[in-house]
Scaffold this motif. Structure first.
Motif, short mmCIF file in Angstrom:
data_model
loop_
_atom_site.label_atom_id
_atom_site.label_comp_id
_atom_site.label_asym_id
_atom_site.label_seq_id
_atom_site.Cartn_x
_atom_site.Cartn_y
_atom_site.Cartn_z
N VAL A 1 60.36 70.36 29.85
CA VAL A 1 61.05 69.71 30.95
C VAL A 1 60.07 69.38 32.06
CG1 VAL A 1 63.31 70.69 30.40
CG2 VAL A 1 61.78 71.95 31.90
N PRO A 2 60.38 68.35 32.86
CA PRO A 2 59.47 67.97 33.95
C PRO A 2 59.14 69.17 34.82
CG PRO A 2 61.20 66.34 33.71
CD PRO A 2 61.54 67.47 32.79
N GLY A 3 57.93 69.23 35.25
CA GLY A 3 57.47 70.35 36.06
C GLY A 3 56.69 71.37 35.26
N GLY A 4 56.61 71.18 33.94
CA GLY A 4 55.77 72.04 33.13
C GLY A 4 56.44 73.26 32.53
N LEU A 5 57.75 73.41 32.68
CA LEU A 5 58.44 74.53 32.07
C LEU A 5 59.09 74.08 30.77
CD1 LEU A 5 60.07 76.19 35.21
CD2 LEU A 5 57.91 76.76 34.10
N THR A 6 59.70 75.01 30.05
CA THR A 6 60.38 74.72 28.80
C THR A 6 61.79 75.29 28.87
OG1 THR A 6 58.29 74.81 27.57
CG2 THR A 6 60.30 75.06 26.29
N MET A 7 62.74 74.56 28.30
CA MET A 7 64.11 75.02 28.22
C MET A 7 64.47 75.13 26.74
SD MET A 7 67.70 74.10 28.14
CE MET A 7 67.54 72.37 28.11
N ALA B 1 57.47 77.89 39.41
CA ALA B 1 57.38 79.13 38.63
C ALA B 1 57.44 80.35 39.54
CB ALA B 1 56.11 79.12 37.79
N ASP B 2 56.76 80.29 40.68
CA ASP B 2 56.80 81.42 41.63
C ASP B 2 58.22 81.68 42.11
OD1 ASP B 2 54.07 81.83 41.45
OD2 ASP B 2 53.60 80.80 43.34
N ALA C 1 63.96 89.95 22.14
CA ALA C 1 64.48 91.26 21.75
C ALA C 1 63.40 92.21 21.26
CB ALA C 1 65.56 91.09 20.68
N VAL C 2 62.37 91.66 20.63
CA VAL C 2 61.31 92.51 20.07
C VAL C 2 60.00 92.43 20.85
CG1 VAL C 2 62.31 92.51 17.75
CG2 VAL C 2 60.61 90.76 18.38
N GLY C 3 60.05 91.78 22.01
CA GLY C 3 58.86 91.70 22.86
C GLY C 3 57.90 90.60 22.49
N ALA C 4 58.32 89.64 21.68
CA ALA C 4 57.44 88.55 21.26
C ALA C 4 57.80 87.21 21.92
CB ALA C 4 57.49 88.40 19.74
N GLY C 5 58.76 87.23 22.84
CA GLY C 5 59.19 86.00 23.50
C GLY C 5 58.35 85.70 24.72
N PRO C 6 58.78 84.72 25.49
CA PRO C 6 58.04 84.38 26.71
C PRO C 6 58.04 85.57 27.67
CG PRO C 6 60.13 83.18 26.59
CD PRO C 6 59.98 83.90 25.31
N SER C 7 56.92 85.77 28.35
CA SER C 7 56.83 86.91 29.28
C SER C 7 57.63 86.66 30.54
CB SER C 7 55.38 87.22 29.62
OG SER C 7 54.76 86.09 30.22
N LYS C 8 57.77 85.40 30.92
CA LYS C 8 58.57 85.05 32.10
C LYS C 8 59.64 84.07 31.67
CE LYS C 8 55.06 85.86 35.58
NZ LYS C 8 54.43 85.33 36.79
N PHE C 9 60.90 84.45 31.90
CA PHE C 9 62.00 83.57 31.51
C PHE C 9 63.21 83.87 32.39
CE2 PHE C 9 62.63 87.41 29.09
CZ PHE C 9 64.00 87.59 29.07
N HIS D 1 61.80 78.92 30.54
CA HIS D 1 60.63 79.79 30.42
C HIS D 1 59.34 79.01 30.50
CE1 HIS D 1 60.05 78.61 26.12
NE2 HIS D 1 61.37 78.56 26.10
N GLU D 2 58.25 79.75 30.60
CA GLU D 2 56.94 79.12 30.59
C GLU D 2 56.66 78.61 29.18
OE1 GLU D 2 54.50 82.23 32.41
OE2 GLU D 2 54.64 81.09 34.28
N PRO D 3 55.86 77.56 29.06
CA PRO D 3 55.58 76.98 27.73
C PRO D 3 54.96 78.00 26.78
CG PRO D 3 54.69 75.59 29.48
CD PRO D 3 55.16 76.86 30.12
N MET D 4 55.36 77.91 25.51
CA MET D 4 54.84 78.80 24.48
C MET D 4 54.07 78.04 23.41
SD MET D 4 55.98 81.94 25.17
CE MET D 4 55.97 82.82 23.63
N GLY D 5 53.96 76.73 23.53
CA GLY D 5 53.31 75.92 22.50
C GLY D 5 54.34 75.16 21.69
N GLU D 6 53.91 74.12 21.05
CA GLU D 6 54.80 73.26 20.26
C GLU D 6 55.40 73.99 19.06
OE1 GLU D 6 55.60 69.80 20.33
OE2 GLU D 6 54.91 69.88 22.40
#
Length: 179
Positions: A87-93, A146-147, A104-112, A73-78
């Protein structure tokens, strides 16, 4: 590469996020499974409250630890999730269940992208497979990755990735040459 015959990887796009002298690890990002998020959340006993996500596919991330989930997913902060890796390339695993609880409740990453399993290579294995013409590396910017991963239909990710090579991939051969 066109000559890849292993059914786990033929036609696959892998987001490689670790490559060290100890080996390599990545996630296949273009192979949706028959499982969707609705089924997965039911199986892990989480109530998915976001109807738009029910039919989102879960991907085959690779043949290693196929019972384990990985969320790219896209980074959400530390420190947002208990087990995340930038992970390299600016994404998060993320591998912890708390990311799925947030989704599940809509509070996670918007793109994953949710996968089961990962692709892994022991020390020197990936380099040997590259030398035997099994793989080609396509360096991409964070935005290009990301695209492709989040905004391109899975059936078009291979072609879209290959389009960044700067030549017509249909000219590639499945045969390795050594001078």
């Amino acid at each position: 590469m066109p000559g890849m015959l292993d059914p786990n990887f033929a036609g696959s796009v892998i987001y490689l996020f670790e490559h060290t002298d100890r080996g390599a690890m990545g996630l296949v990002v273009n192979r949706p499974t028959e499982v969707d998020l609705g089924m997965l959340f039911e199986k892990i006993e989480l109530k998915l409250e976001i109807a738009l996500l029910f039919d989102q596919p879960v991907y085959f991330g690779g043949p290693v630890q196929i019972e384990r989930g990985f969320v790219l997913h896209e980074p959400m902060g530390e420190g947002v999730y208990s087990s995340s890796l930038a992970v390299p390339g600016g994404l998060t695993m993320t591998t912890s269940k708390d990311v799925l609880e947030a989704v599940a409740v809509g509070a996670g990453p918007s793109k994953f992208l949710m996968t089961l399993g990962y692709a892994g290579w022991s020390a020197g294995q990936l380099e040997e497979e590259i030398s035997l013409n099994g793989w080609i590396n396509v360096p991409l910017s964070r935005q290009q990755m990301a695209d492709i991963i989040f905004d391109t239909p899975s059936s078009q990710r291979y072609e879209r990735t290959m389009s960044h090579l700067g030549f017509d991939p249909s000219h590639l051969s499945g045969q390795a040459g050594h001078a």
